[in-house]
Design an enzyme around this catalytic site. Structure first.
Site, PDB file in Angstrom:
ATOM      1  N   ASP A   8       0.977  -1.140   0.006  1.00  0.00           N
ATOM      2  CA  ASP A   8      -0.028   0.096  -0.094  1.00  0.00           C
ATOM      3  C   ASP A   8       0.899   1.337   0.078  1.00  0.00           C
ATOM      4  OD1 ASP A   8      -1.311  -2.314   0.932  1.00  0.00           O
ATOM      5  OD2 ASP A   8      -3.127  -0.996   2.041  1.00  0.00           O
ATOM      6  N   ASN A  40      -4.231   3.812  -0.463  1.00  0.00           N
ATOM      7  CA  ASN A  40      -3.970   4.864   0.335  1.00  0.00           C
ATOM      8  C   ASN A  40      -3.323   6.213  -0.252  1.00  0.00           C
ATOM      9  OD1 ASN A  40      -5.638   3.728   2.587  1.00  0.00           O
ATOM     10  ND2 ASN A  40      -3.963   2.122   2.500  1.00  0.00           N
ATOM     11  N   ASN A  67     -10.502  -1.598   0.511  1.00  0.00           N
ATOM     12  CA  ASN A  67     -11.631  -1.256   1.112  1.00  0.00           C
ATOM     13  C   ASN A  67     -11.602   0.188   0.783  1.00  0.00           C
ATOM     14  OD1 ASN A  67      -9.348  -1.501   3.017  1.00  0.00           O
ATOM     15  ND2 ASN A  67     -10.383  -0.519   4.549  1.00  0.00           N
ATOM     16  N   HIS A  68     -10.551   1.202   0.552  1.00  0.00           N
ATOM     17  CA  HIS A  68     -10.617   2.460   0.380  1.00  0.00           C
ATOM     18  C   HIS A  68     -10.709   2.790  -1.262  1.00  0.00           C
ATOM     19  CE1 HIS A  68     -10.218   3.687   4.649  1.00  0.00           C
ATOM     20  NE2 HIS A  68      -9.133   2.839   4.651  1.00  0.00           N
ATOM     21  N   HIS A 152      -6.708  -8.691  -0.209  1.00  0.00           N
ATOM     22  CA  HIS A 152      -6.384  -7.432   0.322  1.00  0.00           C
ATOM     23  C   HIS A 152      -7.406  -7.766   1.936  1.00  0.00           C
ATOM     24  CE1 HIS A 152      -5.908  -3.096   0.868  1.00  0.00           C
ATOM     25  NE2 HIS A 152      -6.822  -3.121   1.573  1.00  0.00           N
ATOM     26  N   HIS A 177      -2.926  -4.630   3.033  1.00  0.00           N
ATOM     27  CA  HIS A 177      -4.138  -4.028   3.814  1.00  0.00           C
ATOM     28  C   HIS A 177      -3.383  -3.676   5.370  1.00  0.00           C
ATOM     29  CE1 HIS A 177      -7.732  -2.436   5.841  1.00  0.00           C
ATOM     30  NE2 HIS A 177      -7.698  -3.467   6.430  1.00  0.00           N
ATOM     31  N   HIS A 179      -0.259  -3.305   6.185  1.00  0.00           N
ATOM     32  CA  HIS A 179       0.709  -2.308   5.984  1.00  0.00           C
ATOM     33  C   HIS A 179       1.971  -2.650   6.842  1.00  0.00           C
ATOM     34  CE1 HIS A 179      -1.719   1.224   4.925  1.00  0.00           C
ATOM     35  NE2 HIS A 179      -2.232   0.269   4.293  1.00  0.00           N
TER      36      HIS A 179
HETATM   37 FE   FE2 Z   1      -7.225  -1.453   3.113  1.00  0.00          FE
END
Ligand code: FE2
Length: 263
Positions: A8, A40, A67-68, A152, A177, A179
């Site tokens: 990410d 992100n 999810n983002h 993810h 996800h 990180h």
């Molecule tokens: Fe995520």
């Protein structure tokens, strides 16, 4: 075929790490294709057309998300125009903007299928990614033996289960996800490269990319404060996977972890 998958990309520090460090990494590892999870890349949550285009201009061939995916609404018209440059999780409801799988290729025409999935443990109740994945693999197999899956999700168990589920059917399953880069990269018995989490491109002196003080305050008070991306100890993290193009099986998976000078 050598594929570099980067974790990410978090905000401006992550974008700068990719822009600065990626060309040298491509050369050092003889990388053919580059993929980055970009969810992100705009301000630490979501993707904007600007952050997507900056990554694509930095020699990244394809962006994945999670999810983002649509936290920044301005990405939606962009992804409608560029559905093969940015993936969203494939197990989103029918009718959701964007797409969850595609095929990218090297300048000399060697193809890699890519699938983006999102887990369901401690996350949204999406369609079952375990049921969907084999269908997408079968579709991509018509074009290529080489397939990479970005899984993810939050739970290490769910990512490891997806690795076991697709072992021998795809070239690689890489987790994103959380990180935090895990040290469990390996080739599974059926020939699939696997790692629980590839890590992030962003500031490690942080709580998963966000300023530590803000995150601690949130845990202390449950106040929903505005997150800010941290600045120090910026790293590019990912994995380089070598795939046998005849069989689609992975020869090796190697972790990459490089600090942006001056951070
Ligand atoms: Fe995520």
């Amino acid at each position: 075929m050598k594929v570099l998958f980067m974790g990410d990309v978090v905000g401006k520090p992550g974008l700068l790490a990719v822009r600065t460090l990626l060309p040298r990494l491509i050369g050092r590892h003889s990388v053919d294709l580059v993929i980055a999870n970009a969810e992100n890349s705009e301000g630490g949550a979501g993707i904007s057309p600007e952050s997507a285009e900056q990554l694509l201009a930095s020699e990244v061939n394809l962006l994945t998300s999670g999810n983002h995916f649509w936290t920044k609404k301005q990405i939606l018209p962009w992804v409608e125009e560029n559905p093969h440059l940015l993936l969203r999780p494939a197990n989103y409801p029918k009718g959701a903007p964007g797409r969850g799988h595609t095929v990218i290729q090297t300048p000399d025409g060697r193809k890699l299928g890519v699938i983006n999935l999102e887990g369901r443990v401690f996350m949204k109740p999406l369609d079952n990614p375990f049921a969907l994945a084999p269908e997408l693999v079968a579709e991509l197999r018509k074009q290529t033996n080489c397939i990479l899956v970005d899984m993810h999700c939050e739970a290490t168990s769910e990512k490891n289960a997806m690795g076991a589920h697709l072992d021998g059917k795809v070239s690689a399953v890489v987790g994103t996800h959380t990180h935090v880069q895990t040290a469990d990269e390996r080739i599974l018995p059926g020939g699939t490269a696997f790692i629980t989490d590839v890590g992030m491109c962003g500031p490690l002196d942080s709580v998963i990319g966000i300023r530590k003080e803000l995150s601690v305050e949130r845990f202390l008070t449950l106040r929903h404060n505005q997150y800010e991306v941290a600045k120090n100890l910026v790293y590019l993290q990912g994995v380089v996977i070598d795939i046998n193009e005849q069989t689609g099986k992975a020869r090796s998976i190697e972790r990459v972890r490089e600090q942006l000078p001056g951070t």
